[in-house]
Design a protein around this motif. Structure first.
Motif, PDB file in Angstrom:
ATOM      1  N   LEU A 166      -0.553   7.273   1.983  1.00  0.00           N
ATOM      2  CA  LEU A 166       0.386   7.594   3.061  1.00  0.00           C
ATOM      3  C   LEU A 166      -0.319   7.585   4.409  1.00  0.00           C
ATOM      4  O   LEU A 166       0.209   7.044   5.398  1.00  0.00           O
ATOM      5  CB  LEU A 166       1.021   8.966   2.791  1.00  0.00           C
ATOM      6  N   SER A 176      -1.161   4.076   5.381  1.00  0.00           N
ATOM      7  CA  SER A 176       0.100   3.395   5.731  1.00  0.00           C
ATOM      8  C   SER A 176       0.584   3.813   7.107  1.00  0.00           C
ATOM      9  O   SER A 176       1.022   2.974   7.900  1.00  0.00           O
ATOM     10  CB  SER A 176       1.175   3.718   4.683  1.00  0.00           C
ATOM     11  N   VAL A 177       0.471   5.117   7.396  1.00  0.00           N
ATOM     12  CA  VAL A 177       0.929   5.616   8.705  1.00  0.00           C
ATOM     13  C   VAL A 177       0.086   5.019   9.828  1.00  0.00           C
ATOM     14  O   VAL A 177       0.622   4.575  10.855  1.00  0.00           O
ATOM     15  CB  VAL A 177       0.881   7.162   8.737  1.00  0.00           C
TER      16      VAL A 177
END
Length: 557
Positions: free
Chosen positions: A376, A379-380
């Motif tokens: 995450l 990805s961010v």
């Protein structure tokens, strides 16, 4: 009297042993037939339904065979994945057990049915199971449990009626079940209330319960209210229907009819009806659990006749049967009264399996969550970088587009201004030509007047009028062209100052063309002083202060 009692008990035991021996023989024969059925697992739906129909037909003729066939149809329906019919086989099997007063078996079969439909959306089928469970609890005076399941069944069907999935007439049988429960518990007013609801939803053409059953309950409630004559009228009226349509139900019918005669002290009629009820129960093997109540009533009847010997015999029989069917020491009922609940046990087992599975996953979940957090985060960050460049590129593109639009707009405005100036110059030139033309016409008029006297006066006036008309049309043509070029200006000045006269509008148009007062006077054929007077009048109408220049103000419009 004790000797009679011993003989009666021995006779009952011999009869029970004989019945059990016959039941074992029948079971063996039908077990063999069931094995024959099992050899052919590819039976068609139609053949399975025939087995079910045969079981229905044998309910009161041969209950052992009926039980075996219901179980077989249940298994075959399950193989066909026909859950509705599989559950119906179980509920019918439960009714057979209930008629034999084997409530523990009936109870267990119903819970098996409930487990089967628990994960489905078969609301109608589920409500039928709840209804039967409520009836079984009611037999044992478990008022709280009985009403819980009966009202749960009613609520399911009310919701279905509200959703327009079933007809409101389907509610009748559920209101009827609650009516009988309250009546058996001695709560007459509540029984009457639910019976009224049964009548409210009853429909002759679309009914889930025949009207004589409602009339039967109505008669029973009348009897509890000491309205015995009204109760008798109803019993006599509906008796033929039960004889023809529901002969096994006559066990209950004759018992309650006999109760009314007992209330009226018509003991012979009452005794005859009680004995009829017992005969029907033996013939159809139906409502066996109800027979203790009949023997109790016979005991009461014989006591009123002072026939103590028969009273004692019937009381002993009632006690023995009551112990057999309802006493917790009875093997038939010990399981039920302990409430060994297969449904709840199954639910607990499933819950434990889920918890064990959950515990096994706990260790894996931490690693999975850490990996998810890392993915995450990456990805961010990746999305933020892409988003930054995308937005930056979008802004640059938007900025370039805005600059291009602004340049195009400026060019369009510049072209429009140049075109307007060009046309206004043309108008000014046209106006000057009009001035020259007017001067030429004046000179012409002067020369004509001073010229040759031989010209007739009428012809002279004709020429002058023609010149005047041409002059007017030339001005109209000028005005049209001015309005065409300066339409926005003309609309604005007319909208803001509607009180301006035609002459004032001409002066404003000429000011817009940057003409001097002298040029205006020559064009309009008036003196310079008249032009100044018109300009002053225009300023007043426009309510302009002294420090505002008229030419600048008009050009700004």
């Amino acid at each position: 009297m004790s000797e009679a009692k011993t003989k009666l008990l021995n006779g009952n035991l011999k009869t029970q042993n004989t019945i059990r021996f016959v039941e074992i023989l029948l079971f063996c024969s039908f077990f063999i037939s069931s094995n024959i059925f099992s050899q052919n697992s590819n039976l068609s739906q139609e053949n399975i339904e025939k087995i079910f129909d045969k079981a229905i037909d044998l309910r009161f003729k041969n209950q052992d065979s009926s039980l075996i066939l219901f179980q077989k149809s249940h298994e075959l329906f399950l193989e066909k994945k026909d859950t509705i019919r599989a559950v119906r086989s179980l509920t019918e099997k439960s009714l057979v057990y209930a008629n034999r007063a084997q409530y523990a078996n009936s109870y267990n079969v119903l819970w098996s049915a409930l487990i089967l439909i628990d994960s489905t959306n078969l609301k109608v089928t589920k409500s039928n199971v709840y209804n039967q469970l409520g009836s079984i609890y009611n037999y044992f005076k478990r008022e709280d449990k009985a009403l819980e399941y009966l009202k749960r069944a009613l609520k399911i069907n009310k919701d279905l009626v509200r959703e327009k999935k079933i007809l409101s007439s389907e509610l009748v049988r559920y209101y009827y079940s609650i009516t009988t429960s309250y009546r058996e518990l001695g709560k007459t007013e509540l029984a009457k209330t639910y019976l009224d609801s049964s009548y409210l939803y009853f429909s002759e053409s679309k009914t889930s319960l025949s009207k004589p059953f409602l009339e039967f309950e109505k008669a029973n409630i009348f009897a509890l209210q000491n309205r015995n004559d009204e109760a008798l009228d109803i019993f006599k009226r509906i008796h033929p229907w039960f004889q023809e349509k529901q002969p096994s139900y006559l066990v209950l019918f004759y018992k309650f009819w006999g109760d009314v005669y007992l209330n009226l002290m018509q003991l012979d009629k009452s005794e005859a009806l009680y004995k009829k009820a017992l005969n029907i129960s033996r013939e159809y093997k139906s409502h066996i659990d109800f027979t203790p109540l009949i023997y109790e009533k016979l005991t009461e009847l014989y006591l009123k006749q002072n026939d103590y010997e028969n009273a004692f015999k019937n009381l002993e029989i009632a006690k023995n049967l009551d112990a057999k069917f309802f006493d917790s020491r009875s093997p038939n009922n010990q399981l039920l009264l302990e409430i060994k609940d297969d449904y709840r046990l199954e639910k607990e087992r499933q819950k434990k399996l889920i918890q064990a599975h959950y515990l096994k996953q706990l260790e894996q979940e931490d690693e999975i969550k850490n990996l998810q957090r890392f993915i995450l985060l990456v990805s961010v960050i990746f999305i933020l970088i892409i988003g930054y460049f995308y937005i930056k590129n979008l802004r640059n593109k938007h900025k370039a587009e805005k600059q291009l639009i602004r340049r195009n707009k400026e060019l369009e405005i510049k072209k429009a201004k140049e075109l307007l100036e060009l046309k206004n110059k043309e108008l000014a030139a046209s106006a000057l030509q009009l001035i020259e033309k007017d001067e030429f016409m004046k000179n012409l008029k002067t020369k004509i007047r001073e010229g040759e006297p031989t010209i007739k006066k009428s012809e002279l006036n004709k020429i002058l009028r023609s010149a005047s008309v041409n002059n007017t049309s030339s001005w109209d043509e000028f005005k049209m062209r001015f309005i065409e070029v300066n339409k926005e200006f003309y609309d604005k000045i007319f909208e803001k100052y509607p009180k301006l006269s035609q002459g004032d509008q001409k002066i404003c148009a000429l000011i817009k063309l940057n003409m001097s007062s002298k040029e205006m006077s020559r064009l309009l054929g008036i003196s310079v002083e008249s032009v100044h007077t018109s300009r002053h009048r225009i300023r007043k109408k426009m309510n302009l202060s002294r420090n505002v220049n008229l030419e600048d103000y008009i050009n700004s419009l």
